[in-house]
Design a protein around this motif. Sequence first.
Motif, PDB file in Angstrom:
ATOM      1  N   ASN A 134       0.813  -1.213   0.000  1.00  0.00           N
ATOM      2  CA  ASN A 134       0.000   0.000   0.000  1.00  0.00           C
ATOM      3  C   ASN A 134       0.852   1.271   0.000  1.00  0.00           C
ATOM      4  O   ASN A 134       0.575   2.235   0.709  1.00  0.00           O
ATOM      5  CB  ASN A 134      -0.947   0.004   1.205  1.00  0.00           C
ATOM      6  N   ILE A 135       1.948   1.254  -0.794  1.00  0.00           N
ATOM      7  CA  ILE A 135       2.792   2.434  -0.946  1.00  0.00           C
ATOM      8  C   ILE A 135       3.021   2.665  -2.436  1.00  0.00           C
ATOM      9  O   ILE A 135       2.646   1.839  -3.271  1.00  0.00           O
ATOM     10  CB  ILE A 135       4.155   2.266  -0.227  1.00  0.00           C
ATOM     11  N   SER A 136       3.657   3.775  -2.790  1.00  0.00           N
ATOM     12  CA  SER A 136       3.912   4.083  -4.189  1.00  0.00           C
ATOM     13  C   SER A 136       5.148   3.349  -4.696  1.00  0.00           C
ATOM     14  O   SER A 136       5.993   2.890  -3.914  1.00  0.00           O
ATOM     15  CB  SER A 136       4.118   5.588  -4.367  1.00  0.00           C
ATOM     16  N   ASP A 137       5.282   3.252  -6.041  1.00  0.00           N
ATOM     17  CA  ASP A 137       6.463   2.621  -6.644  1.00  0.00           C
ATOM     18  C   ASP A 137       7.740   3.327  -6.198  1.00  0.00           C
ATOM     19  O   ASP A 137       8.741   2.697  -5.866  1.00  0.00           O
ATOM     20  CB  ASP A 137       6.379   2.677  -8.177  1.00  0.00           C
ATOM     21  N   SER A 138       7.706   4.661  -6.230  1.00  0.00           N
ATOM     22  CA  SER A 138       8.901   5.438  -5.883  1.00  0.00           C
ATOM     23  C   SER A 138       9.290   5.226  -4.420  1.00  0.00           C
ATOM     24  O   SER A 138      10.486   5.150  -4.097  1.00  0.00           O
ATOM     25  CB  SER A 138       8.665   6.925  -6.156  1.00  0.00           C
ATOM     26  N   LEU A 166      12.704  -6.208 -15.359  1.00  0.00           N
ATOM     27  CA  LEU A 166      12.394  -6.148 -13.938  1.00  0.00           C
ATOM     28  C   LEU A 166      11.105  -5.398 -13.648  1.00  0.00           C
ATOM     29  O   LEU A 166      10.589  -5.463 -12.543  1.00  0.00           O
ATOM     30  CB  LEU A 166      13.546  -5.482 -13.164  1.00  0.00           C
ATOM     31  N   ASP A 167      10.600  -4.652 -14.626  1.00  0.00           N
ATOM     32  CA  ASP A 167       9.352  -3.898 -14.450  1.00  0.00           C
ATOM     33  C   ASP A 167       9.416  -3.050 -13.187  1.00  0.00           C
ATOM     34  O   ASP A 167       8.540  -3.094 -12.315  1.00  0.00           O
ATOM     35  CB  ASP A 167       8.159  -4.851 -14.382  1.00  0.00           C
ATOM     36  N   ILE A 168      10.477  -2.230 -13.082  1.00  0.00           N
ATOM     37  CA  ILE A 168      10.688  -1.398 -11.898  1.00  0.00           C
ATOM     38  C   ILE A 168       9.570  -0.382 -11.746  1.00  0.00           C
ATOM     39  O   ILE A 168       9.094  -0.121 -10.646  1.00  0.00           O
ATOM     40  CB  ILE A 168      12.059  -0.696 -11.985  1.00  0.00           C
ATOM     41  N   SER A 169       9.142   0.209 -12.857  1.00  0.00           N
ATOM     42  CA  SER A 169       8.039   1.170 -12.827  1.00  0.00           C
ATOM     43  C   SER A 169       7.417   1.206 -14.215  1.00  0.00           C
ATOM     44  O   SER A 169       7.844   0.494 -15.129  1.00  0.00           O
ATOM     45  CB  SER A 169       8.552   2.560 -12.430  1.00  0.00           C
ATOM     46  N   ASN A 170       6.434   2.076 -14.393  1.00  0.00           N
ATOM     47  CA  ASN A 170       5.764   2.185 -15.693  1.00  0.00           C
ATOM     48  C   ASN A 170       6.706   2.656 -16.787  1.00  0.00           C
ATOM     49  O   ASN A 170       6.514   2.340 -17.963  1.00  0.00           O
ATOM     50  CB  ASN A 170       4.573   3.143 -15.588  1.00  0.00           C
ATOM     51  N   THR A 171       7.736   3.406 -16.431  1.00  0.00           N
ATOM     52  CA  THR A 171       8.681   3.931 -17.424  1.00  0.00           C
ATOM     53  C   THR A 171      10.013   3.187 -17.435  1.00  0.00           C
ATOM     54  O   THR A 171      10.811   3.391 -18.340  1.00  0.00           O
ATOM     55  CB  THR A 171       8.951   5.430 -17.161  1.00  0.00           C
TER      56      THR A 171
END
Length: 257
Positions: A134-138, A166-171
Motif C-alpha cells: 500500500n505504498i507508491s512505486d517510488s 524487472l518492471d521497476i516502474s511504468n517507465t
Amino acid sequence: MEHNTNQNSNYLALLNLTDDGTYTVTKIEIIGSNKFVYIEKNLKPTLCPMCQSRMHSKGIYVRKVNHPISQDSMNTYLIVRQRRWVCKECGHTENDSFPFLDKYSHSSNITPYLILNAFKTLTKSTAEIAAQFNISDSAARLIFKRYVDLPRLPLPEYISVDEVYLDISNTEKYAFVIMDFSTGEIIDIVHNRWHSTLENYFLSIPLKERLNVKGVISDAYKTYLTMPEEYFPNAVTILDRLCKALHKRSYVKQIFM
C-alpha cells in the motif's frame, strides 16, 4: 468492532510493545477492505527531560500510519493519538513517543523490513511489491536504495552487458546489467538502459579504470555498440552471437588481445 483485553494484548505484541499499561488499543474498525487500529499512550504525569519540571498537555493530534503487518487481504492502518507536551518553566516541547513510529513517517518501522524481504522474490516487480504494501512505486525504490548497499565491483578487462526485465516502474521496464565476461560475476545493475542514464553512470567511473577494459560483449542494440567509442577508449565491441559461435571464451580473448 470494539476491542477486548486479548485483542489489546495481541496488537501490542505485534507492535513490540509491552502490555504494562503504557499503551492502549482503544478501538478496532473494519471498513470495507481497510482495518483501523486506534492506539494511544495512557495519560500519566510527564516530567521535562531538560529541567525536570512537570509538563502540561497542549492537546492531541492524530496520525494515520500504514502498518502492513497482517499481509492478508486487508489494508491495516494505525490511528495514533499523540499528545503534545510543553514545559512552562523552560519552554521545552515534545510529543508522545511510540517505538514503532518515527517522526513524520507515514509507515510503521516494520514496513521497510517487510518490503526488503518481498524484494527477495525475484519474480515480483517493484509495482507489485508497492501495491502489496500500500505504498507508491517510488517509495518502494527509495526504501530499497536506503537499506541495501550494493557497491560496484571493479571493471574487468572484458565486460558483458545486457538488459533484464524487472518492471521497476511504468517507465523503467528493463534494468541494465554489467557482468564479468570471464567469471560471470555481476559487476553492477543500473535501474534502466537509457543512454542518458548510462552516460552519467560510466562517466562517473574514473577514466583510469575504464582504460583497463579491452572488450565489451553485447547484442546489436545501438546504445551498447557505441560504448567502447564513448566510454572505453581501449576496448572493442564484440557481438555476443560471435561468442556463442566460438563456444570458448578463452578463444575470444586471444583474438582481441
